[in-house]
Write an enzyme that holds these catalytic residues in place. Structure first.
Site, PDB file in Angstrom:
ATOM      1  N   HIS A  43      52.813  16.330 -14.026  1.00  0.00           N
ATOM      2  CA  HIS A  43      53.529  15.544 -15.022  1.00  0.00           C
ATOM      3  C   HIS A  43      52.952  14.136 -15.154  1.00  0.00           C
ATOM      4  O   HIS A  43      52.746  13.629 -16.259  1.00  0.00           O
ATOM      5  CB  HIS A  43      55.014  15.465 -14.656  1.00  0.00           C
ATOM      6  N   CYS A  76      11.107   8.440 -15.238  1.00  0.00           N
ATOM      7  CA  CYS A  76      12.518   8.479 -14.837  1.00  0.00           C
ATOM      8  C   CYS A  76      12.847   7.412 -13.799  1.00  0.00           C
ATOM      9  O   CYS A  76      13.912   7.443 -13.194  1.00  0.00           O
ATOM     10  CB  CYS A  76      12.893   9.861 -14.298  1.00  0.00           C
TER      11      CYS A  76
END
Length: 822
Positions: free
Chosen positions: A452, A781
């Site tokens: 919830h 990279c």
């Protein structure tokens, strides 16, 4: 209907057709008017057009029963008390004027006023009597159900389905009452009356104020649905997208033992599964790319006298997944079919019947948080701190919240809460909503992504951490904290009010380039979020984070687990790998799932995965690492990369790695994954690595295999490496280190480490020319493009094919490349 008739007349000239159309439309109008007067509709009669009559929940159930059960999707039957029935109850009891008086006194900004108004409204409705016609219609529908299911008093779930419920901009999820295992006519009528009264729950009043819904124009329908005996099996929730990011190429399934009410309340951490949508219908593929075992310590079962009771889950069942792979795939397939039917992402509840073994969809509603988001902008949060967090848990909502801690363990004490506080509690239910909307952040001990607190926090845009286990003990009322939910799946609570920045990017302003821009990704948990950034794929997916944070154990300690003599170490490994009797499977599963999450995030764009590049000191830090790793004086140029893979002692560990990569491509169906070999000193070393990979089907005819260009030998022998590999990726950090002979970790030499050094630039320029002469693509990279001034201009001038940078540098890199390409 009338407009449809006029359109038909304008488009057709045949009088007989016009008469037939008029007859059909008049019949439809008559049927609709009759339906709108009914107190009760069976779910077979309800459709998605009847939201104003039976609410979103019941309308969706009716639609699915009619349209989707023929496709094999199981939905339990039942009936709905309509909004017409609700208004008859209100009006024939004479409640309308009294309710108006009660709500005239409401102050929506005062919690006590909300509580007072709600109490009066509920008491009024509960004291009413069912009009005779409404009562008879309800009992007839229930008796028909009893006859259908061959029962004197069939067990049903009684759920409210508000007319505004599950609207695209307001879910009202969990706001009203739900009653499970209800049987018998008297009990049924009582529960329906309770559902009517829940229209005046404190949380509902507060939520209507939040969504600007008129209190007394708001009707409640009540759904009565055959119970699925999931108390003897499992149940849960699923979404047709990732709940945190809105990434829509996966189905997220949460699962627990017993009835589903426990998962909504957040009392436990459920099992969690991610299913990759594009592989769901691929023959021979298992699309379940991630399986996380939850903390399922308790469950709800049927009570002897009706209702539900809490039970402990047996210890052996706690260590088992509550769904098997076939069931996960079935649910995921149904979820995508339902999503396709409604044309938008769905939030679904499901249940497994422990008596028949059948799976059922018991609810489907629109997903209300991410569906309207067009992702035209992208927000990045930057927070700098070296402090250890006070509390960690599952992050919900990609935001940062700050404020004063307010620990409240019982909802009776929510009047202690002040606007802007950080709400800290064990778990929330709908009674907490009135204060949750005013919290700067929410932290709970219990719960998972579909608890919830998660659902409401996500919808309200309040950063939330659930499942922390110890927040109510570690955090103290009055303490100032920063709650960070922006760094992946783990949320962190830090002491004090920390500085942070928010950067917002307009994704509509990204230029088209000749040079491809790729992304470096290390953490699977951030991949879905970062997939919304512009990129041409992933130029470096690192395994190291997955090994350190998910695998945690040295691969050889897993491979040789039975032979480990240290009892304490063996117990520690057994605890980490509790899911698996075969400890090697722990390594394969965790690594495969981590890489798969990255690959799925960018699918079908290419994802270049670098094989493991831990150095000996890093491997030694893994559990059991001291058994297999010697202490090297300079691990940076020691036993790492390709030399490890072909070493006779380490080879079994590398084979586990290859099996994981095979699973990603061949089992999960993520054929966008390509592989890269790091720190390959000699071409012959590359041959040995490729031979081992071939034993696992990882061959260049099936995928691309790159090699890192980070050692001078890679530059000197470019031709030889080009014969063996499909392309190169420059590792600028190591190449600079080895070109200049500088230990990049030595602080005294930091001024000598310079990727802009003439020697480094000459080396890269020469290498690019030679590699392109061999017709091989070259990317980079390393960190240099993002951190070294002028380096992007240099690379574009040299004709680099791809530049791969960390996510935070993507936008800047696009802008830099565009400037220099122009």
């Amino acid at each position: 209907m009338i407009s449809n008739l006029l359109n038909f007349f304008s488009d057709n000239k045949n009088n007989s057709d016009k008469k037939e159309a008029t007859k059909n439309i008049n019949n439809n109008l008559k049927n609709n008017m009759q339906k709108e007067e009914k107190n009760v509709l069976t779910l077979l009669e309800a459709t998605s057009d009847d939201v104003n009559l039976v609410g979103g929940k019941n309308a969706s159930l009716g639609e699915m029963i009619t349209e989707l059960t023929p496709k094999g999707i199981n939905v339990p039957g039942g009936f709905a008390v309509t909004s017409a029935g609700y208004w008859r109850y209100i009006e024939e009891n004479g409640f309308k004027e009294e309710l108006e008086k009660i709500f005239d006194e409401l102050n929506p900004d005062d919690i006590k006023s909300i509580q007072k108004t709600g109490k009066k409204g509920r008491k009024l409705v509960m004291n009413g009597e069912f009009p005779e016609g409404l009562k008879n219609d309800i009992l007839k529908a229930y008796r028909d159900m009893c006859e259908k299911y061959d029962s004197d008093a069939v067990d049903v779930a009684v759920r409210s389905s508000a007319v505004c419920e599950d609207a695209p901009d307001a879910s009202f999820a969990g706001q009203f009452e739900t009653f499970l295992n209800v049987s018998g006519e008297e009990k049924l009528l009582q529960m329906i009356k309770d559902c009517f009264a829940s229209a005046f729950n404190d949380r509902v009043i507060s939520y209507r104020e939040e969504k600007d819904v008129a209190h007394l124009e708001f009707a409640v329908s009540v759904g009565v649905q055959k119970m699925v005996r999931s108390d003897k099996a499992s149940s849960g929730i699923m979404f047709t997208l990732d709940t945190e990011t809105g990434f829509d190429n996966v189905v997220l399934i949460n699962s627990i033992w017993g009835l589903g009410e426990m998962i909504v309340q957040g009392g436990i951490t459920p099992d969690e599964f991610y299913v990759f949508k594009p592989s769901i219908d691929k023959e021979g593929k298992n699309p379940i790319i991630r399986k996380d075992l939850g903390r399922k310590t308790k469950k709800y079962e049927y009570g002897k006298d009706g209702g539900i009771v809490e039970r402990k889950v047996a210890e052996d069942a706690q260590l088992e997944f509550s769904l098997n792979d076939d069931e996960i795939q079935t649910l995921a397939k149904w979820a995508t079919q339902i999503e396709d039917h409604y044309g938008r992402p769905q939030d679904l509840e499901w249940a497994k019947d422990g008596e028949t073994g059948g799976l059922f969809i018991v609810q489907s509603r629109p997903e209300t948080v991410h569906a309207p988001d067009e992702k035209s902008t992208y927000k990045e949060y930057h927070i700098e701190t070296g402090a250890d967090p006070l509390v960690t848990g599952i992050a919900v909502g990609n935001k940062i919240g700050q404020g004063t801690v307010r620990v409240i363990k019982d909802v009776k004490n929510i009047d202690q809460f002040e606007k802007g506080d950080v709400l800290v509690t064990e778990m929330t239910d709908p009674d907490w909503v009135s204060v949750m909307r005013d919290a700067s952040a929410i932290v709970t001990d219990e719960g998972g992504k579909t608890a919830h607190a998660s659902i409401v926090g996500r919808e309200l845009g309040v950063p939330t951490i659930v499942g922390s286990e110890n927040a109510t003990k570690e955090l103290k009322t009055g303490q100032e904290v920063t709650v960070d939910c922006t760094q992946g799946s783990t949320g962190r609570v830090y002491e004090g009010i920390l500085d942070y920045e928010v950067e917002e990017h307009d994704l509509g302003q990204i230029p088209d380039l000749n040079t491809k821009v790729l992304m470096n990704i290390g953490t699977p948990e951030t991949a879905f979020k970062h997939s919304f950034l512009p990129s041409d794929g992933v130029g470096l997916a690192r395994m190291e984070f997955i090994l350190a944070e998910h695998v945690k154990v040295h691969p050889l300690a897993l491979y040789n687990f039975e032979d480990i003599e240290d009892k304490e170490l063996k117990e520690k490994i057994a605890e980490i790998t509790v899911e698996h009797e075969d400890k090697k499977e722990h390594f394969i599963k965790e690594l495969a799932e981590g890489v798969a999450q990255i690959a799925a995030a960018f699918y079908p764009k290419p994802v270049l995965v670098r094989l493991s590049d831990f150095k000996s000191n890093e491997y030694r830090n893994l559990v059991g690492g001291e058994l297999y790793e010697s202490k090297e004086s300079n691990p940076m140029i020691g036993f790492r990369g390709a030399s490890r893979y072909t070493d006779k002692d380490f080879r079994p560990a590398f084979e586990l790695e290859c099996e994981a990569m095979r699973r990603v491509r061949e089992v999960f169906g993520l054929d966008n994954v390509n592989l890269m070999v790091p720190f390959c000193r000699r071409p012959e070393e590359g041959d040995g690595v490729l031979e081992i990979m071939a034993d696992y089907g990882l061959t260049r005819d099936k995928l691309q295999i790159y090699v890192m260009a980070e050692i001078p030998s890679n530059v000197i022998l470019t031709d030889d490496f080009a014969q063996r590999f499909d392309g190169f990726s420059i590792g600028s950090n190591d190449l600079t280190q080895l070109t200049l002979g500088v230990d990049r970790d030595n602080a005294k030499l930091k001024d000598l480490f310079n990727e802009n050094d003439k020697a480094v630039r000459k080396t890269i320029e020469k290498f690019l020319w030679k590699a392109h002469e061999c017709d091989k693509p070259v990317g980079i990279c390393g960190e240099a493009p993002a951190t070294t001034e002028g380096f992007v201009e240099f690379l574009v001038g040299c004709g680099i094919d791809t530049i791969s940078v960390n996510p935070e540098a993507i936008i800047k890199t696009y802008e830099e490349i565009a400037k220099h390409e122009n």
